[in-house]
Scaffold this motif. Structure first.
Motif, mmCIF file in Angstrom:
data_model
loop_
_atom_site.group_PDB
_atom_site.id
_atom_site.type_symbol
_atom_site.label_atom_id
_atom_site.label_comp_id
_atom_site.label_asym_id
_atom_site.label_seq_id
_atom_site.Cartn_x
_atom_site.Cartn_y
_atom_site.Cartn_z
ATOM 1 N N LEU A 1 -4.971 168.577 9.811
ATOM 2 C CA LEU A 1 -5.365 167.186 9.621
ATOM 3 C C LEU A 1 -6.054 166.651 10.874
ATOM 4 C CD1 LEU A 1 -2.091 165.867 7.966
ATOM 5 C CD2 LEU A 1 -4.301 166.152 6.837
ATOM 6 N N VAL A 2 -6.867 165.659 10.708
ATOM 7 C CA VAL A 2 -7.499 164.948 11.816
ATOM 8 C C VAL A 2 -6.414 164.244 12.620
ATOM 9 C CG1 VAL A 2 -8.966 162.960 12.349
ATOM 10 C CG2 VAL A 2 -9.686 164.603 10.609
ATOM 11 N N GLY A 3 -6.568 164.213 13.924
ATOM 12 C CA GLY A 3 -5.633 163.469 14.770
ATOM 13 C C GLY A 3 -5.349 164.182 16.058
ATOM 14 N N ARG B 1 -9.780 156.503 17.271
ATOM 15 C CA ARG B 1 -10.570 157.250 18.251
ATOM 16 C C ARG B 1 -10.693 158.723 17.860
ATOM 17 N NH1 ARG B 1 -8.803 160.480 21.819
ATOM 18 N NH2 ARG B 1 -6.696 159.631 21.890
ATOM 19 N N GLU B 2 -9.568 159.353 17.570
ATOM 20 C CA GLU B 2 -9.552 160.781 17.250
ATOM 21 C C GLU B 2 -10.361 161.093 15.989
ATOM 22 O OE1 GLU B 2 -8.464 163.449 18.757
ATOM 23 O OE2 GLU B 2 -6.998 162.767 20.222
ATOM 24 N N ALA B 3 -10.255 160.242 14.970
ATOM 25 C CA ALA B 3 -10.965 160.479 13.715
ATOM 26 C C ALA B 3 -12.477 160.505 13.950
ATOM 27 C CB ALA B 3 -10.604 159.423 12.684
ATOM 28 N N TYR B 4 -12.954 159.610 14.804
ATOM 29 C CA TYR B 4 -14.388 159.603 15.084
ATOM 30 C C TYR B 4 -14.774 160.797 15.973
ATOM 31 C CZ TYR B 4 -19.077 158.408 16.293
ATOM 32 O OH TYR B 4 -20.433 158.481 16.450
ATOM 33 N N GLU B 5 -13.973 161.058 17.010
ATOM 34 C CA GLU B 5 -14.287 162.158 17.933
ATOM 35 C C GLU B 5 -14.290 163.513 17.228
ATOM 36 O OE1 GLU B 5 -12.393 160.195 22.013
ATOM 37 O OE2 GLU B 5 -11.443 161.968 21.146
#
Length: 142
Positions: free
Chosen positions: A35-37, A52-56
């Protein structure tokens, strides 16, 4: 008394048309789906971290108000403890792409009944617990 670290992470369960978003790791990072994160950094709250993490990681644009806490995982790895907060979202924007190419090679949507075989064991555990309606679970990594 053993000394270990305690870390706080946030992960995203992003839904779109009945599917969830997963990232495929590069081979050196395990080659599995996850998963994203990531880690909540100092001076960040969990939702801020996830935005932040989802975009990065995946080019996903989120708003904190659209994130709903759906599961808390307490995971131990040896003497280390990890608390992971899982947030669900249905609203998002952006253009999907694996942006941290040293860590991830693909961003893909999967139906919950058709998850990939090489899903990380932690994510498989959490999605099962979440689908059963459990807000909290524990996971011992051996």
């Amino acid at each position: 008394m053993p000394t270990g670290t305690i870390s706080l992470k946030a992960r995203l369960i992003l839904y779109h048309r009945g599917r969830i978003l997963l990232l495929k790791q590069t081979k050196p990072n395990g080659g599995n789906y996850t998963l994203v994160g990531g880690t909540v950094e100092s001076r960040e709250f969990a939702r801020q971290s996830l935005v932040r993490e989802a975009y990065e990681e995946a080019g996903v644009r989120l708003r904190e108000r659209d994130l709903e806490l759906v599961h808390v995982l307490h995971k131990t790895i040896g003497d280390d403890h990890r608390l992971v907060l899982y947030f669900k979202a249905y609203k998002w924007g952006g253009e999907l792409q694996a942006k941290e190419t040293h860590k991830f090679k693909e961003v893909e949507w999967f139906y919950l009944d058709g998850l990939p075989k090489n899903l990380t064991s932690t994510v498989r555990h959490v999605l099962q617990q979440y689908r059963q309606g459990n807000l909290y679970s524990e996971y011992l990594k051996r």
